[in-house]
Design an enzyme around this catalytic site. Structure first.
Site, mmCIF file in Angstrom:
data_model
loop_
_atom_site.group_PDB
_atom_site.id
_atom_site.type_symbol
_atom_site.label_atom_id
_atom_site.label_comp_id
_atom_site.label_asym_id
_atom_site.label_seq_id
_atom_site.Cartn_x
_atom_site.Cartn_y
_atom_site.Cartn_z
ATOM 1 C CD GLU A 57 53.362 49.453 36.802
ATOM 2 O OE1 GLU A 57 53.440 50.456 36.064
ATOM 3 O OE2 GLU A 57 53.150 48.309 36.359
ATOM 4 C CB CYS A 246 53.945 51.964 32.404
ATOM 5 S SG CYS A 246 53.535 50.785 31.097
ATOM 6 C CG ASN A 378 58.721 47.918 32.046
ATOM 7 O OD1 ASN A 378 58.540 46.804 32.508
ATOM 8 N ND2 ASN A 378 57.720 48.669 31.596
ATOM 9 C CD GLU A 379 55.532 45.886 29.252
ATOM 10 O OE1 GLU A 379 54.868 46.815 28.756
ATOM 11 O OE2 GLU A 379 55.021 45.014 29.968
#
Length: 824
Positions: A57, A246, A378-379
């Site tokens: 990331e 994120c 994602n999350e």
């Protein structure tokens, strides 16, 4: 990664960066006795070649200023306050004379909005990253610039530092419309503080001012920084997950176009990142800086292929996470993103005659990349909204590409309401694989080696896409190693696993810990890196069933004082009372006088006001005050609490031993969206219990906590809110045995995460083995940390000559040891 928890300076509840001291067994100073019994006739789980991989990331300047080898920062003058409040289009540049960044019709192209107008006799100089541009004596560096000068000009390009020039000055003749110009430097000396300067004799327009080392990873153009790429390659990763994180599920879901107003805070969208670098979009990075997208999807796929890893891209599901928690309700936009995902698969796998396969071939890779897995989302903290959109993505992918595995996720934590709901929905939907993420204390990792033992063998498989204990010390890596033995034992469930984050530039850190650290001239693997490398290069092909004796546990009751705290909130506390199990009053404070019985160990501002103990600073985080005896046990704690203002609610602590070791009931945490019980062990926190809920401002709450032995029951306004028993042993001695089918070797892997050596009787179950074993040992003091100049955690290789069907081996204190034993 979650954007709301365990951040440095971000989110509602931040991580205390110290990590937990691992518990030692009784009589830690004496050698402990253990047995390991192996059953070579039994067959354990098969281990896929892709089990261990890396998650990349762009955080901590992992791309620009990191893995991407470009040495010029802000090369196309696109920096903006949208990226960081301190940025201007000339950030990292200094000007002498007339220099102005313009955004008008004279630009290089539609997607590269800004360019530099440089007046006659003027110059600009770029400072690169960290202390400056790093060059090595004798190495070549390739300069390029897009320039326009209607009447013609000469550009003088200089590579220098404060002591003088670092290479022969180059001159470039420019005339006419936009065109790319190049030059090559050979460094005459080494410097970490270089500057790249460009001067012009006549008015000129400049864009994409670039300097690359010729010696990139595998010598590729628009390439990767060699030392970082080689450290990743040395891990032998089975997969590469990219680009986040994120970055994927935050910001606007719109594209970069006139229709969106050239939106600068967007989710990571792959089409922005391919094609000629001068035509790629720019974007704000979630972590507070700019993304040039010079390192884009093509480069990710190429890197995965170069290191022999399965590519695993992640695309946005149109539900934001990382603290934003919004679902986009726009059917046309959803359909566009679904089509983009189908186009991505064609870009990776399509023939060169297809639309997107042709673009891949044009970029230099006519053969398909062989994509088999793709993550959607994602999350996400909104599991129902996420699942509704995930199903649409999956249906479209399966209809056109039935061989692709579509990976879902379970949110940002290892447990709790979001996790449970997400897993229920994943099971109901028949999802193939679920991506779990969690960051916990070393103690949690020692306690949860058996996490996947009870997972449904007929349900979705697990991709452990992000995990780490909360530190880069050897004790953190030891706990992760212990946990990894459990991952391997459950290789039939845990199909993929990756530590996170991968990279951190030491001068631009948003998240710690990280696996590989670097600056502009050096890089080094953390203790965690050494553990990952050892496991990833010695995985084996199947588990050989084995068992080991454990460490005698010393498990007394929860003991400790009590505490009050807040996080970005002002709150008032009153009527604090602690009563022992036999009814004796241990503490009673109605704050009618002073607060002399309380010790302030945190931040914030506490005063007694109108018979209440009030914390008034709404910006302060962890404002802990404590009272009582660390030896207290079996007690009831009562507190009356009122939120006055701010972002969250209350933090009521119990079992407080010191500032880094305690439990607290976090009411109204995570921006007042949920409540949880968290345990801190030398600052590293783990969540024991969580529920959705918020705290109202101005309302008085009665809070009661009942501690009995190791069981705790919590009451809110007289009603039981929840309970837990913290009695899981943090076992420091863990092992797993696997077989390498190519070499025929048994690989005995032992983690001894305690201060005593472990004298161990090993029974290989009658296996016929050679008398010598190849041994690799990692051992250090628990607090040892690898740095640029000192790497105490380094593998030591040796030979052990005492191998037999039954033999004894003493595993050093605080060690990870792998014995490769050849079978006859």
């Amino acid at each position: 990664m979650s954007g709301t928890r365990w951040r440095l300076g971000l989110g509602a509840t931040a991580l205390l960066t110290a990590s937990a001291l691992l518990p030692s067994p009784a009589h830690a100073e004496a050698a402990a006795d253990y047995t390991i019994t192996v059953d070579p006739s039994a067959r354990g789980a098969a281990i896929d070649d892709t089990m261990y991989g890396v998650f990349y990331e762009d955080i901590n300047r992992a791309a620009d200023g990191g893995l991407y080898a470009e040495l010029v920062q802000n090369r196309s003058f696109e920096y903006s306050t949208a990226d960081n409040a301190s940025y201007t289009p000339l950030t990292s540049w200094t000007a002498d004379g007339t220099a102005e960044v313009l955004n008008d019709a004279g630009r290089l192209n539609e997607r590269n909005r800004n360019y530099l107008s440089l007046g006659a006799g003027s110059s600009v100089a770029n400072s690169g990253y960290n202390t400056g541009i790093h060059v090595e004596k004798g190495e070549k560096y390739d300069f390029s610039v897009w320039a326009r000068a209607e009447s013609g000009t000469t550009l003088t390009v200089t590579l220098k530092d404060a002591a003088g020039t670092l290479a022969k000055v180059r001159q470039v003749a420019v005339k006419g419309e936009w065109r790319k110009y190049t030059a090559t430097f050979t460094a005459t000396r080494t410097s970490n503080r270089g500057r790249l300067a460009v001067a012009t004799t006549a008015p000129a327009a400049l864009d994409m001012v670039s300097l690359f080392p010729r010696d990139t990873y595998k010598g590729q153009s628009n390439g990767l920084r060699k030392d970082l790429a080689e450290k990743i390659e040395a891990l032998s990763p089975g997969f590469l997950r990219f680009p986040g994180g994120c970055l994927v599920n935050t910001g606007s879901m719109e594209d970069y176009s006139e229709a969106s107003g050239w939106e600068r805070e967007r989710s990571y969208q792959w089409k922005d990142t391919i094609g000629p670098v001068e035509e790629r979009a720019t974007n704000a990075n979630f972590w507070g800086y700019n993304q040039s997208y010079g390192l884009g999807y093509y480069e990710y796929f190429r890197f995965a292929e170069d290191i022999g890893a399965m590519p695993l891209p992640v695309v946005p599901a149109l539900v934001t996470g990382c603290g934003q928690n919004r679902a986009t309700d726009d059917d046309a936009l959803l359909k566009r993103h679904i089509q983009d995902t189908l186009d991505l698969i064609e870009f990776a796998n399509g023939p060169r005659t297809s639309e997107w396969g042709a673009k891949r071939a044009e970029m230099g890779h006519p053969k398909p990349f062989g994509l088999t897995h793709i993550g959607v989302g994602n999350e996400e903290n909104l599991p129902r909204e996420f699942m509704a959109r995930f199903k649409e993505f999956r249906a479209a992918i399966e209809a056109e590409y039935p061989g692709i595995t579509v990976v879902s996720n379970s949110g940002p934590d290892d447990s709790g309401a979001t996790f449970d709901t997400a897993w229920q929905l994943n099971r109901e939907a028949g999802v193939d694989m679920v991506d779990e993420h969690y960051y916990n204390s070393p103690q949690w990792f020692l306690q949860n080696n058996d996490r996947y033992d009870s997972y449904d063998r007929n349900g979705p498989k697990v991709f452990l896409g992000e995990y780490a204990s909360q530190g880069n010390a050897w004790k953190n890596a030891l706990s992760e190693a212990a946990f990894m033995t459990g991952l391997e034992r459950n290789a039939d469930i845990v199909k993929l696993a990756s530590y996170a984050p991968l990279l951190a530039n030491g001068d631009y850190v948003q998240w710690s810990p990280d696996m590989i650290w670097f600056n502009n001239h050096a890089s080094w693997g953390s203790a965690n890196y050494e553990v990952q490398k050892l496991f990833m290069n010695n995985t084996g092909d199947r588990v050989v069933p084995s068992k080991a004796t454990g460490t005698p546990a010393v498990s007394g009751p929860i003991t400790g004082a009590v505490g009050l705290s807040t996080w970005a909130t002002s709150a008032a506390y009153d009527d604090v009372k602690v009563t022992s199990a036999d009814g004796k009053t241990l503490l009673a404070d109605d704050f009618s006088g002073d607060a002399s019985r309380w010790t302030h160990s945190g931040t914030g501002s506490w005063t007694v006001e109108d018979g209440q103990y009030v914390q008034t600073d709404t910006a302060a985080e962890n404002t802990m005050v404590t009272a009582g005896d660390p030896a207290w046990k079996d007690y009831d704690l009562h507190v009356k609490a009122t939120k006055k203002s701010g972002n969250e609610g209350f933090l009521i602590a119990f079992g407080v031993k010191d500032t880094g070791n305690y439990y607290w009931w976090n009411l109204g945490g995570w921006n007042n969206t949920q409540s949880a019980v968290e345990q801190a062990s030398d600052g590293g926190k783990s969540t024991l219990l969580t529920k959705a809920g918020s705290i109202e401002t101005g309302r008085a709450y009665d809070i009661d906590i009942k501690v009995r032995g190791r069981q705790v029951t919590l009451y809110l306004d007289g009603k039981e809110w929840g309970s837990f028993t913290d009695d899981k042993p943090a076992e420091p001695f863990r092992q797993i045995v696997t077989e390498d089918e190519r070499t025929g070797e048994l690989i005995v892997k032992v983690v001894n995460a305690q201060d005593a050596p472990a004298r161990t009787a090993v029974d290989l179950g009658g296996a016929k083995v050679a008398p010598k074993a190849r041994v690799t040992t990692l051992a250090a003091d628990q607090d040892a940390v690898n740095t640029e100049t000192d790497t105490p955690v380094t593998p030591v290789r040796s030979t052990f000559s005492g191998v037999a069907s039954e033999f004894t081996y003493t595993f050093p204190a605080n060690s990870v040891t792998f014995l490769r034993i050849r079978q006859r």
